[in-house]
Motif scaffolding. Sequence first.
Motif, PDB file in Angstrom:
ATOM      1  N   GLY A  92       0.817  -1.212   0.000  1.00 32.89           N
ATOM      2  CA  GLY A  92       0.000   0.000   0.000  1.00 32.89           C
ATOM      3  C   GLY A  92       0.846   1.255   0.000  1.00 32.89           C
ATOM      4  O   GLY A  92       0.569   2.224  -0.735  1.00 32.89           O
ATOM      5  N   LEU A  93       1.902   1.272   0.822  1.00 32.14           N
ATOM      6  CA  LEU A  93       2.801   2.433   0.851  1.00 32.14           C
ATOM      7  C   LEU A  93       3.554   2.577  -0.468  1.00 32.14           C
ATOM      8  O   LEU A  93       3.735   3.689  -0.975  1.00 32.14           O
TER       9      LEU A  93
ATOM     10  N   ILE B 217      -2.675  -2.884  -2.215  1.00 31.07           N
ATOM     11  CA  ILE B 217      -2.725  -1.887  -3.293  1.00 31.07           C
ATOM     12  C   ILE B 217      -4.153  -1.417  -3.509  1.00 31.07           C
ATOM     13  O   ILE B 217      -4.424  -0.212  -3.595  1.00 31.07           O
ATOM     14  N   ALA B 218      -5.091  -2.355  -3.600  1.00 30.57           N
ATOM     15  CA  ALA B 218      -6.492  -2.002  -3.828  1.00 30.57           C
ATOM     16  C   ALA B 218      -7.030  -1.159  -2.679  1.00 30.57           C
ATOM     17  O   ALA B 218      -7.747  -0.173  -2.897  1.00 30.57           O
ATOM     18  N   ALA B 219      -6.684  -1.538  -1.445  1.00 27.96           N
ATOM     19  CA  ALA B 219      -7.170  -0.784  -0.287  1.00 27.96           C
ATOM     20  C   ALA B 219      -6.614   0.629  -0.275  1.00 27.96           C
ATOM     21  O   ALA B 219      -7.340   1.598   0.006  1.00 27.96           O
TER      22      ALA B 219
ATOM     23  N   GLU C 265      -8.847   4.081  -0.515  1.00 32.89           N
ATOM     24  CA  GLU C 265      -8.792   5.109   0.521  1.00 32.89           C
ATOM     25  C   GLU C 265      -8.435   6.470  -0.056  1.00 32.89           C
ATOM     26  O   GLU C 265      -8.919   7.506   0.410  1.00 32.89           O
ATOM     27  N   SER C 266      -7.598   6.476  -1.095  1.00 32.51           N
ATOM     28  CA  SER C 266      -7.190   7.742  -1.702  1.00 32.51           C
ATOM     29  C   SER C 266      -8.212   8.258  -2.703  1.00 32.51           C
ATOM     30  O   SER C 266      -8.127   9.400  -3.161  1.00 32.51           O
ATOM     31  N   GLY C 267      -9.187   7.406  -3.051  1.00 32.55           N
ATOM     32  CA  GLY C 267     -10.193   7.794  -4.037  1.00 32.55           C
ATOM     33  C   GLY C 267      -9.702   7.696  -5.460  1.00 32.55           C
ATOM     34  O   GLY C 267     -10.369   8.164  -6.385  1.00 32.55           O
ATOM     35  N   ASP C 268      -8.519   7.049  -5.664  1.00 33.40           N
ATOM     36  CA  ASP C 268      -7.922   6.963  -6.998  1.00 33.40           C
ATOM     37  C   ASP C 268      -8.243   5.670  -7.729  1.00 33.40           C
ATOM     38  O   ASP C 268      -7.796   5.471  -8.852  1.00 33.40           O
ATOM     39  N   ASN C 269      -8.999   4.755  -7.099  1.00 30.40           N
ATOM     40  CA  ASN C 269      -9.146   3.435  -7.698  1.00 30.40           C
ATOM     41  C   ASN C 269      -9.866   3.460  -9.042  1.00 30.40           C
ATOM     42  O   ASN C 269      -9.661   2.593  -9.882  1.00 30.40           O
TER      43      ASN C 269
ATOM     44  N   HIS D 200     -15.380  -3.222  -7.237  1.00 32.02           N
ATOM     45  CA  HIS D 200     -14.672  -2.552  -8.329  1.00 32.02           C
ATOM     46  C   HIS D 200     -13.335  -1.963  -7.886  1.00 32.02           C
ATOM     47  O   HIS D 200     -12.776  -1.081  -8.529  1.00 32.02           O
ATOM     48  N   ALA D 201     -12.809  -2.462  -6.759  1.00 35.92           N
ATOM     49  CA  ALA D 201     -11.470  -2.046  -6.335  1.00 35.92           C
ATOM     50  C   ALA D 201     -10.402  -2.778  -7.136  1.00 35.92           C
ATOM     51  O   ALA D 201      -9.284  -2.286  -7.309  1.00 35.92           O
ATOM     52  N   ILE D 202     -10.723  -3.979  -7.606  1.00 39.56           N
ATOM     53  CA  ILE D 202      -9.878  -4.759  -8.514  1.00 39.56           C
ATOM     54  C   ILE D 202     -10.694  -5.036  -9.764  1.00 39.56           C
ATOM     55  O   ILE D 202     -11.897  -5.291  -9.695  1.00 39.56           O
TER      56      ILE D 202
END
Length: 339
Positions: A233-234, A259-261, A265-269, A290-292
Amino acid sequence: MPATRKTIARRAGVSVATVDRVLRDPQAVRPQTAARVQLALASLRDERASRGRPAKLTSFRIAFVLPQIHSRFLDQVERDIALSASFFREHRVTSSFYRRDFTSQRGTSTFAEQMTDYDALVLVPLDYPWVDRFIEDLNDSGVPVVTVFSDLPGSRRAAYIGVDSRIAGRTAGLLMGRFLGERIGTVAVLSGSSRLHDQVERRTGFSQVLEEDFRNLRLVAEPDFAEDDDGAGLAIQGLVASQPDLAGVYVTGGGILGIAAALQESGDNTRFVLIGHGCTAETRKQLAEHAIDVILDQDTRGIVHWAGLAAVNFLNDVRGALPIPTQETRIYLRENAHA
């Protein structure tokens, strides 16, 4: 006594190097010396048979060996091996399980001597020269090695059971290109371990398709990417910051949940197409949300079963009697996430 090079050399009264030359090329030494080595090897095999290990056994001892690396997928394989114990008992196989650190050459050599007590091995190999030697030593001792999930095609393994990883990578590349359409941007390939041949092959296949058919997409490779969720994620946050035109991410190994999480959280997915491997309860949930976008999967339990049966097949010397089906890559999208 296991038929290792040392025990063969001791029995034949020659050096280990001489045994090695005879096993590689009998013409490289004097005929009398080669005959002594072959006679010593035959006598050791006879001793193994007299201890209850004849050529035609009614039951076999097979060791399943996974590398000691952080991998959610290998943890799942470990569970599937444990859950397959009753299946193997039905086929007169006693299965044992090991997680082993193959980064040490000396430790791997010592482990090879321990494994000669088994009739066969099923192995997820790491790509080190001494792992090649590990397989060769076991093969010379009459213990066939079946590689599973990840291959070492240049080794003396008896067979490989699993999907074609390069085809899986090419499939991911085709899906990425189709999802992005005419969009111009960067696609990142994130790999957990360059020592796992399957991840290298997935990365190769993916890049081939992008280079051949999707010239609008620029490829950035990030090998040895963090496979734990927090680290992944980082890392993806740093990648997003350094690649402002990032359009897609392909994860060849672990870390896709983190990565999906992080992207959610950033709203970029919704900006990215995210493709990875391993259909689990968690990835199914993220597909539905729809995160992946795409998950590629394989029949892990079935491959474990076929690997054990392939090992038995080699032990019985009936290689053509048990046809091994082609392992297929499954494709999961939001619409069939819970199918």
